[in-house]
Design an enzyme around this catalytic site. Structure first.
Site, mmCIF file in Angstrom:
data_model
loop_
_atom_site.group_PDB
_atom_site.id
_atom_site.type_symbol
_atom_site.label_atom_id
_atom_site.label_comp_id
_atom_site.label_asym_id
_atom_site.label_seq_id
_atom_site.Cartn_x
_atom_site.Cartn_y
_atom_site.Cartn_z
ATOM 1 N N TYR A 56 -8.350 77.848 -18.395
ATOM 2 C CA TYR A 56 -8.808 77.501 -17.057
ATOM 3 C C TYR A 56 -7.753 77.771 -15.989
ATOM 4 O O TYR A 56 -8.092 78.075 -14.840
ATOM 5 C CB TYR A 56 -9.285 76.042 -17.010
ATOM 6 C CG TYR A 56 -10.610 75.886 -17.716
ATOM 7 C CD1 TYR A 56 -11.796 76.270 -17.095
ATOM 8 C CD2 TYR A 56 -10.679 75.414 -19.014
ATOM 9 C CE1 TYR A 56 -13.010 76.171 -17.740
ATOM 10 C CE2 TYR A 56 -11.891 75.308 -19.680
ATOM 11 C CZ TYR A 56 -13.056 75.692 -19.035
ATOM 12 O OH TYR A 56 -14.256 75.604 -19.689
ATOM 13 N N ARG A 59 -8.411 81.299 -15.093
ATOM 14 C CA ARG A 59 -9.612 81.401 -14.257
ATOM 15 C C ARG A 59 -9.318 80.958 -12.816
ATOM 16 O O ARG A 59 -9.795 81.547 -11.854
ATOM 17 C CB ARG A 59 -10.729 80.518 -14.807
ATOM 18 C CG ARG A 59 -11.074 80.632 -16.275
ATOM 19 C CD ARG A 59 -11.918 81.853 -16.597
ATOM 20 N NE ARG A 59 -11.170 83.085 -16.637
ATOM 21 C CZ ARG A 59 -10.276 83.403 -17.600
ATOM 22 N NH1 ARG A 59 -10.004 82.560 -18.579
ATOM 23 N NH2 ARG A 59 -9.660 84.561 -17.581
ATOM 24 N N GLN A 89 -24.266 76.314 -9.952
ATOM 25 C CA GLN A 89 -23.754 76.238 -11.321
ATOM 26 C C GLN A 89 -22.314 76.730 -11.382
ATOM 27 O O GLN A 89 -21.671 76.605 -12.418
ATOM 28 C CB GLN A 89 -24.623 77.097 -12.244
ATOM 29 C CG GLN A 89 -26.086 76.672 -12.285
ATOM 30 C CD GLN A 89 -26.929 77.679 -13.035
ATOM 31 O OE1 GLN A 89 -26.902 77.740 -14.259
ATOM 32 N NE2 GLN A 89 -27.684 78.486 -12.312
ATOM 33 N N ASN A 90 -21.832 77.284 -10.269
ATOM 34 C CA ASN A 90 -20.509 77.896 -10.247
ATOM 35 C C ASN A 90 -19.422 76.851 -10.006
ATOM 36 O O ASN A 90 -19.624 75.876 -9.281
ATOM 37 C CB ASN A 90 -20.450 78.972 -9.166
ATOM 38 C CG ASN A 90 -21.468 80.069 -9.412
ATOM 39 O OD1 ASN A 90 -21.836 80.340 -10.550
ATOM 40 N ND2 ASN A 90 -21.947 80.683 -8.345
ATOM 41 N N ASP A 92 -16.384 77.673 -8.760
ATOM 42 C CA ASP A 92 -15.472 78.127 -7.710
ATOM 43 C C ASP A 92 -15.799 77.464 -6.377
ATOM 44 O O ASP A 92 -16.757 76.700 -6.266
ATOM 45 C CB ASP A 92 -15.540 79.652 -7.585
ATOM 46 C CG ASP A 92 -16.957 80.141 -7.265
ATOM 47 O OD1 ASP A 92 -17.467 79.830 -6.174
ATOM 48 O OD2 ASP A 92 -17.566 80.827 -8.119
ATOM 49 N N HIS A 107 -21.705 71.883 -12.463
ATOM 50 C CA HIS A 107 -20.854 72.041 -13.647
ATOM 51 C C HIS A 107 -19.382 71.776 -13.359
ATOM 52 O O HIS A 107 -18.527 72.150 -14.156
ATOM 53 C CB HIS A 107 -21.037 73.448 -14.233
ATOM 54 C CG HIS A 107 -22.432 73.700 -14.708
ATOM 55 N ND1 HIS A 107 -22.995 74.960 -14.768
ATOM 56 C CD2 HIS A 107 -23.388 72.844 -15.143
ATOM 57 C CE1 HIS A 107 -24.242 74.867 -15.221
ATOM 58 N NE2 HIS A 107 -24.504 73.596 -15.456
ATOM 59 N N GLY A 174 -28.629 84.718 -7.796
ATOM 60 C CA GLY A 174 -27.569 85.047 -8.745
ATOM 61 C C GLY A 174 -27.667 84.340 -10.082
ATOM 62 O O GLY A 174 -26.662 84.144 -10.748
ATOM 63 N N THR A 175 -28.872 83.971 -10.478
ATOM 64 C CA THR A 175 -29.055 83.404 -11.808
ATOM 65 C C THR A 175 -30.430 83.791 -12.326
ATOM 66 O O THR A 175 -31.415 83.762 -11.574
ATOM 67 C CB THR A 175 -28.912 81.873 -11.823
ATOM 68 O OG1 THR A 175 -29.260 81.376 -13.123
ATOM 69 C CG2 THR A 175 -29.767 81.183 -10.786
ATOM 70 N N SER A 176 -30.486 84.177 -13.590
ATOM 71 C CA SER A 176 -31.761 84.559 -14.203
ATOM 72 C C SER A 176 -32.412 83.382 -14.914
ATOM 73 O O SER A 176 -33.340 83.553 -15.700
ATOM 74 C CB SER A 176 -31.563 85.739 -15.167
ATOM 75 O OG SER A 176 -30.510 85.477 -16.066
#
Length: 234
Positions: A56, A59, A89-90, A92, A107, A174-176
């Site tokens: 992490y 990251r 969900q990101n 950042d 998250h 930006g998410t499927s």
């Protein structure tokens, strides 16, 4: 003064990927060469804290060098027209840096450390600094990344459900829609709320006349529908 309609936005890894942030998981299911249980689970943490922290830390170092893209900025611009609530969900902070003001991180947030003893004890990692073994909270317990790992509860999910139910317009960017439970949030939008889904991969789980699919990346997809969304704010 007229009350703005509520636009609820669910964002995923795709929008951050366009800023150069790796989505971690490859086609082989590995994260940067690691099995997810090694670096993103309570079991992995108990087995090798140094490995998890360094994963992490890397990251975080990468993230602070990245910048918001046109997709992030478009969502911030929509605050002129809507009461915009982003559920991401990101992990950042690109939405914040783009200028969005209401962001729920499902998250967790990589720029924060938290106590392993008391999850309410959070610490901002100024400048994106590292967490190392021996860094402790005020109560003497080791600090860990403020991230929801596999096998842990998504504690913000019920708050996200509440927000989704309030949507006048629901937007997915930006998410499927494959990550549970975030992928179910779209189903909580009111029946009369139009739903826009901007992602190169059309999700299999949703269909019907209320859904508008824009099969493009966040940056170009958002540019295509801005006028259409703004018209819905009136």
């Amino acid at each position: 003064m007229k009350t703005k309609k509520k636009l609820v936005v669910l964002t995923g890894a795709g929008i951050s990927a366009e800023s150069g942030i790796a989505t971690f998981r490859g086609s082989n299911g590995l994260w940067e060469g690691h099995d997810v249980t090694q670096v993103a689970s309570p079991q992995g943490w108990q087995k090798d804290r140094e490995l998890v922290l360094e994963f992490y830390n890397q990251r975080r170092r990468q993230m602070v060098k990245c910048h918001p893209n046109a997709g992030h900025k478009a969502l911030a611009d929509l605050e002129q027209y809507f009461d915009v609530q982003i559920i991401t969900q990101n992990i950042d902070d690109l939405h914040e840096r783009a200028g969005s003001t209401k962001i729920l991180h499902l998250h967790g947030e990589i720029l924060y450390a938290r106590s392993t003893l008391d999850p309410k004890l959070l610490y901002l990692l100024e400048g994106g600094k590292d967490i190392v073994v021996g860094d402790k909270c005020e109560r003497g317990s080791q600090l860990r990344p403020h991230i929801v790992w596999f096998g842990e509860d998504v504690t913000e999910f019920q708050n996200a459900v509440y927000l989704s139910r309030e949507a006048d317009v629901f937007l997915v960017v930006g998410t499927s829609l494959v990550v549970y439970p975030a992928n179910t949030l779209v189903t909580y939008a009111p029946k009369n709320a139009p739903v826009y889904i901007v992602d190169p991969n059309k999700p299999d789980m949703v269909s019907g006349s209320k859904y508008r699919f824009i099969e493009e990346p966040a940056t170009t997809g958002m540019a295509k529908i801005m006028k259409e969304l703004i018209a819905l704010s009136e």
